[in-house]
Scaffold this motif. Structure first.
Motif, PDB file in Angstrom:
ATOM      1  N   VAL A   1       7.260  20.997 -24.161  1.00  0.00           N
ATOM      2  CA  VAL A   1       6.069  21.768 -24.487  1.00  0.00           C
ATOM      3  C   VAL A   1       6.673  22.926 -24.293  1.00  0.00           C
ATOM      4  O   VAL A   1       7.962  23.672 -23.187  1.00  0.00           O
ATOM      5  N   ASN A   2       6.526  24.289 -25.104  1.00  0.00           N
ATOM      6  CA  ASN A   2       7.241  25.299 -24.872  1.00  0.00           C
ATOM      7  C   ASN A   2       6.218  26.099 -24.407  1.00  0.00           C
ATOM      8  O   ASN A   2       5.324  26.193 -24.641  1.00  0.00           O
ATOM      9  N   ILE A   3       6.358  26.611 -22.899  1.00  0.00           N
ATOM     10  CA  ILE A   3       5.520  27.508 -21.615  1.00  0.00           C
ATOM     11  C   ILE A   3       5.079  28.910 -22.822  1.00  0.00           C
ATOM     12  O   ILE A   3       4.367  29.405 -22.329  1.00  0.00           O
ATOM     13  N   MET A   4       5.889  29.322 -22.995  1.00  0.00           N
ATOM     14  CA  MET A   4       5.808  30.595 -23.405  1.00  0.00           C
ATOM     15  C   MET A   4       4.707  30.873 -24.434  1.00  0.00           C
ATOM     16  O   MET A   4       4.699  31.822 -24.864  1.00  0.00           O
ATOM     17  N   GLU A   5       4.193  29.899 -25.431  1.00  0.00           N
ATOM     18  CA  GLU A   5       3.741  29.694 -26.164  1.00  0.00           C
ATOM     19  C   GLU A   5       2.241  29.525 -25.751  1.00  0.00           C
ATOM     20  O   GLU A   5       1.465  30.359 -26.370  1.00  0.00           O
ATOM     21  N   HIS A   6       1.608  29.401 -24.278  1.00  0.00           N
ATOM     22  CA  HIS A   6       0.473  28.778 -24.313  1.00  0.00           C
ATOM     23  C   HIS A   6       0.492  30.013 -22.901  1.00  0.00           C
ATOM     24  O   HIS A   6       0.360  29.719 -21.939  1.00  0.00           O
ATOM     25  N   ILE A   7      -0.706  31.051 -23.097  1.00  0.00           N
ATOM     26  CA  ILE A   7      -0.496  32.017 -21.537  1.00  0.00           C
ATOM     27  C   ILE A   7      -2.239  32.275 -21.847  1.00  0.00           C
ATOM     28  O   ILE A   7      -2.440  33.377 -20.687  1.00  0.00           O
ATOM     29  N   TYR A   8      -3.139  31.496 -22.617  1.00  0.00           N
ATOM     30  CA  TYR A   8      -4.505  31.436 -22.368  1.00  0.00           C
ATOM     31  C   TYR A   8      -4.694  30.219 -20.989  1.00  0.00           C
ATOM     32  O   TYR A   8      -4.557  29.734 -21.198  1.00  0.00           O
ATOM     33  N   ARG A   9      -5.603  30.585 -20.138  1.00  0.00           N
ATOM     34  CA  ARG A   9      -5.455  29.872 -18.450  1.00  0.00           C
ATOM     35  C   ARG A   9      -7.372  30.047 -18.572  1.00  0.00           C
ATOM     36  O   ARG A   9      -8.071  31.278 -19.563  1.00  0.00           O
ATOM     37  N   GLU A  10      -7.798  29.001 -18.511  1.00  0.00           N
ATOM     38  CA  GLU A  10      -9.569  28.076 -18.481  1.00  0.00           C
ATOM     39  C   GLU A  10      -9.472  29.238 -17.140  1.00  0.00           C
ATOM     40  O   GLU A  10      -8.920  29.370 -16.108  1.00  0.00           O
ATOM     41  N   PRO A  11     -11.357  29.396 -17.103  1.00  0.00           N
ATOM     42  CA  PRO A  11     -11.848  29.665 -15.698  1.00  0.00           C
ATOM     43  C   PRO A  11     -11.931  28.445 -14.833  1.00  0.00           C
ATOM     44  O   PRO A  11     -11.732  27.139 -15.656  1.00  0.00           O
ATOM     45  N   GLU A  12     -11.982  29.290 -13.622  1.00  0.00           N
ATOM     46  CA  GLU A  12     -12.980  27.957 -12.714  1.00  0.00           C
ATOM     47  C   GLU A  12     -13.472  27.657 -13.361  1.00  0.00           C
ATOM     48  O   GLU A  12     -15.072  27.734 -13.754  1.00  0.00           O
ATOM     49  N   ARG A  13     -13.308  25.959 -12.967  1.00  0.00           N
ATOM     50  CA  ARG A  13     -15.186  25.312 -13.227  1.00  0.00           C
ATOM     51  C   ARG A  13     -16.361  25.069 -12.323  1.00  0.00           C
ATOM     52  O   ARG A  13     -15.606  25.633 -11.167  1.00  0.00           O
ATOM     53  N   LYS A  14     -17.445  25.651 -12.463  1.00  0.00           N
ATOM     54  CA  LYS A  14     -18.780  25.747 -11.594  1.00  0.00           C
ATOM     55  C   LYS A  14     -18.698  24.689 -10.809  1.00  0.00           C
ATOM     56  O   LYS A  14     -18.909  23.287 -12.184  1.00  0.00           O
ATOM     57  N   ASN A  15     -18.516  24.410  -9.290  1.00  0.00           N
ATOM     58  CA  ASN A  15     -18.922  23.336  -8.748  1.00  0.00           C
ATOM     59  C   ASN A  15     -18.238  22.291  -8.668  1.00  0.00           C
ATOM     60  O   ASN A  15     -18.700  20.637  -8.617  1.00  0.00           O
ATOM     61  N   ILE A  16     -17.313  22.303  -9.268  1.00  0.00           N
ATOM     62  CA  ILE A  16     -16.342  21.545  -9.480  1.00  0.00           C
ATOM     63  C   ILE A  16     -14.977  21.365  -8.256  1.00  0.00           C
ATOM     64  O   ILE A  16     -14.711  22.613  -8.731  1.00  0.00           O
ATOM     65  N   TYR A  17     -14.258  20.626  -7.694  1.00  0.00           N
ATOM     66  CA  TYR A  17     -13.599  21.675  -7.146  1.00  0.00           C
ATOM     67  C   TYR A  17     -12.500  21.596  -7.710  1.00  0.00           C
ATOM     68  O   TYR A  17     -11.974  20.666  -8.011  1.00  0.00           O
ATOM     69  N   ASN A  18     -10.906  22.406  -7.187  1.00  0.00           N
ATOM     70  CA  ASN A  18     -10.185  22.528  -7.828  1.00  0.00           C
ATOM     71  C   ASN A  18      -9.484  22.428  -6.865  1.00  0.00           C
ATOM     72  O   ASN A  18      -8.971  22.729  -5.578  1.00  0.00           O
ATOM     73  N   PRO A  19      -8.256  21.453  -7.283  1.00  0.00           N
ATOM     74  CA  PRO A  19      -6.897  20.890  -6.570  1.00  0.00           C
ATOM     75  C   PRO A  19      -6.343  21.768  -6.547  1.00  0.00           C
ATOM     76  O   PRO A  19      -5.265  22.901  -6.811  1.00  0.00           O
ATOM     77  N   THR A  20      -5.687  21.664  -5.076  1.00  0.00           N
ATOM     78  CA  THR A  20      -4.995  22.513  -4.561  1.00  0.00           C
ATOM     79  C   THR A  20      -3.185  21.836  -4.608  1.00  0.00           C
ATOM     80  O   THR A  20      -3.614  20.716  -4.498  1.00  0.00           O
ATOM     81  N   LYS A  21      -1.978  22.707  -4.747  1.00  0.00           N
ATOM     82  CA  LYS A  21      -1.131  21.890  -4.202  1.00  0.00           C
ATOM     83  C   LYS A  21      -0.756  23.277  -2.591  1.00  0.00           C
ATOM     84  O   LYS A  21      -1.284  24.135  -2.555  1.00  0.00           O
ATOM     85  N   ARG A  22       0.206  22.803  -2.724  1.00  0.00           N
ATOM     86  CA  ARG A  22       1.268  23.873  -1.568  1.00  0.00           C
ATOM     87  C   ARG A  22       2.330  24.470  -0.696  1.00  0.00           C
ATOM     88  O   ARG A  22       3.485  23.381  -1.307  1.00  0.00           O
ATOM     89  N   ILE A  23       2.384  25.010  -0.132  1.00  0.00           N
ATOM     90  CA  ILE A  23       3.563  25.440   0.244  1.00  0.00           C
ATOM     91  C   ILE A  23       3.591  25.154   1.861  1.00  0.00           C
ATOM     92  O   ILE A  23       2.452  25.558   2.101  1.00  0.00           O
ATOM     93  N   ILE A  24       4.680  24.612   1.934  1.00  0.00           N
ATOM     94  CA  ILE A  24       4.871  24.287   3.748  1.00  0.00           C
ATOM     95  C   ILE A  24       5.509  24.484   4.764  1.00  0.00           C
ATOM     96  O   ILE A  24       7.003  24.443   4.346  1.00  0.00           O
ATOM     97  N   ASN A  25       5.248  24.741   6.188  1.00  0.00           N
ATOM     98  CA  ASN A  25       6.414  24.110   6.806  1.00  0.00           C
ATOM     99  C   ASN A  25       6.205  23.308   7.193  1.00  0.00           C
ATOM    100  O   ASN A  25       5.608  22.242   7.745  1.00  0.00           O
ATOM    101  N   PRO A  26       7.735  22.495   6.925  1.00  0.00           N
ATOM    102  CA  PRO A  26       7.599  20.722   7.006  1.00  0.00           C
ATOM    103  C   PRO A  26       7.613  20.535   8.632  1.00  0.00           C
ATOM    104  O   PRO A  26       7.552  19.459   8.892  1.00  0.00           O
TER     105      PRO A  26
END
Length: 448
Positions: free
Chosen positions: A348-373
């Motif tokens: 996939v060429n990520i530079m062609e995909h600049i459109y972002r979905e809006p957040e879904r209402k009442n649905i949990y948006n999972p996160t990823k993390r930057i941690i101090n190990p």
């Protein structure tokens, strides 16, 4: 006179005989404490015989080691200085076949002790039979141990030809080899997304990432060439993860849809292993996937982002980053980055995909993390199970994940999506770097 001389010779002969017997017993006995009083044998010290005096070490390429006499596996061992120097063995435990386990920890090849282990199965196992676990070994002088073995039997002596794990993280360090390390938990199947992987790696380099770790079971042949290039370059560390040789791993997280012994090729095990592996190597560790870029929006790179975040929130050890979907089915209209040079490269060429979905209402948006190990004990995929510091959700406008993948809201038209061109801000350096890497791996014609 002659009689006295005979008695003296007889006494001398007796002494020599006794010494010889003692030496013989000491050499051939598998354990030098075997004839000691019970009070001394309570904390056994096991001595190897001269014919078996070398550890059999579980090699780095054999990152999964069966625990003999059980359905369990040990992965790697670390001193946990935060818990008074216990040894934590990252393990895979069959939750339906629990049994007493013991730790054999050795300071040298001739000085081993046995203690009963404390098995801690992580709370997130998604109902699969096998779960990520910690086997905790606690005993005297454990901080000096060089090797450890998990066993099902509390024996007075052990065969050193059994596979021992080297004990890591023996020294606490306050200066780090890397500022930012990315842990990518699993690479399996025929994944061959060369273009997106190259773009992601080169993007992370520009964002100040110095080290990327991949736990690899299998991949496609084209991606294999790319991995070798990055490994030679030094930015990529590949950890062999042959989980499919020991278990039937699931290819998904939902046990009802994806059958198997273990969640998503052991993702939870590898994430935890990566945290401990880099506890004293990296200031921060990012936990995410191949198709995700943790993107700063107010800083030019990740180290400067983390410096400001940590300064503003000194008690925080886990920084949560929102996930945002960029559907790979929606293309940028001008075709600015639809480059002919990349047309035959798989992925996939990520530079062609600049459109972002809006957040879904009442649905949990999972996160990823930057941690101090150094502030995390146990982690799951989208949350931290046990930690020492606070957790902070980083504002959307400061940092978010650029996640180019299949849409979650496929019914939305392009007009209902948000335009997000953040990746384009790096095009002047990013595109030449991508091309150079693709040329070195033979995917681009050098003459172009």
């Amino acid at each position: 006179m002659e009689k006295d001389r005979f008695k003296a010779l007889l006494s001398l002969s007796f002494i020599v005989t006794v010494i010889g017997v003692l030496v013989f017993v000491n050499m051939d006995s598998p354990s030098h404490y075997i004839n000691m009083p019970p009070t001394i044998r309570a904390s056994p010290t096991i001595r190897a015989s001269p014919t078996n005096n070398t550890f059999k070490i579980s090699e780095a390429s054999n990152s999964i080691t069966p625990i003999i006499g059980s359905k369990h596996f040990m992965v790697s061992a670390f001193v946990d200085h935060r818990l008074d120097g216990v040894i934590r063995v990252i393990s895979i435990i069959n939750r339906n076949s629990l049994q007493p386990l013991y730790c054999v920890y050795c300071n040298t090849e001739y000085d081993c002790r046995t203690v009963q282990a404390n098995v801690q199965i992580h709370s997130d196992h998604f109902s699969f039979p096998y779960g990520a676990s910690d086997v905790i070994c606690k005993g005297k002088h454990m901080q000096n141990a060089t090797h450890v073995l998990i066993t099902t039997e509390k024996n007075d002596s052990f065969d050193l030809k059994m596979e021992y794990l080297p004990v890591q993280n023996k020294v606490v360090r306050e200066t780090f080899k890397f500022d930012i390390t990315i842990c990518i938990s699993n690479l399996f199947g025929d994944y061959n997304n060369v273009l997106q992987f190259t773009q992601t790696m080169e993007m992370y380099k520009l964002l100040g990432v110095q080290h990327v770790v991949i736990y690899k079971t299998k991949c496609g042949p084209d991606l294999e060439k790319l991995l070798k290039l990055y490994e030679i370059e030094g930015i990529l560390e590949i950890v062999s993860w042959p989980i499919d040789k020991f278990l039937n791993p699931s290819s998904g997280w939902n046990i009802k849809k994806h059958k198997g012994d273990l969640h998503y090729y052991g993702q939870l095990v590898t994430l935890n292993e990566c945290i401990y592996r880099h506890m004293y190597q990296s200031r921060y560790v990012l936990l995410n996937d191949f198709d995700e870029i943790i993107m700063p929006y107010k800083h030019s790179n990740l180290p400067s982002l983390m410096e400001d975040l940590q300064s503003a929130h000194p008690s925080v050890g886990v920084f949560r980053i929102e996930n945002h979907i960029f559907p790979k089915t929606q293309f940028e209209d001008s075709g600015k980055f639809k480059r002919a040079e990349w047309s035959n490269i798989p992925g996939v060429n990520i530079m062609e995909h600049i459109y972002r979905e809006p957040e879904r209402k009442n649905i949990y948006n999972p996160t990823k993390r930057i941690i101090n190990p150094r502030k995390v004990q146990q982690t799951s995929v989208h949350s931290t199970l046990k930690s020492y510091g606070d957790t902070y959700l980083v504002p959307f406008n400061v940092c978010r994940i650029v996640h180019v993948r299949v849409p979650l809201q496929g019914h939305l038209t392009k007009d209902q999506l948000f335009v997000d061109k953040r990746v384009w801000d790096f095009e002047k350096k990013l595109i030449p770097n991508i091309d150079q890497t693709l040329k070195l791996t033979g995917f681009l014609n050098v003459s172009r």
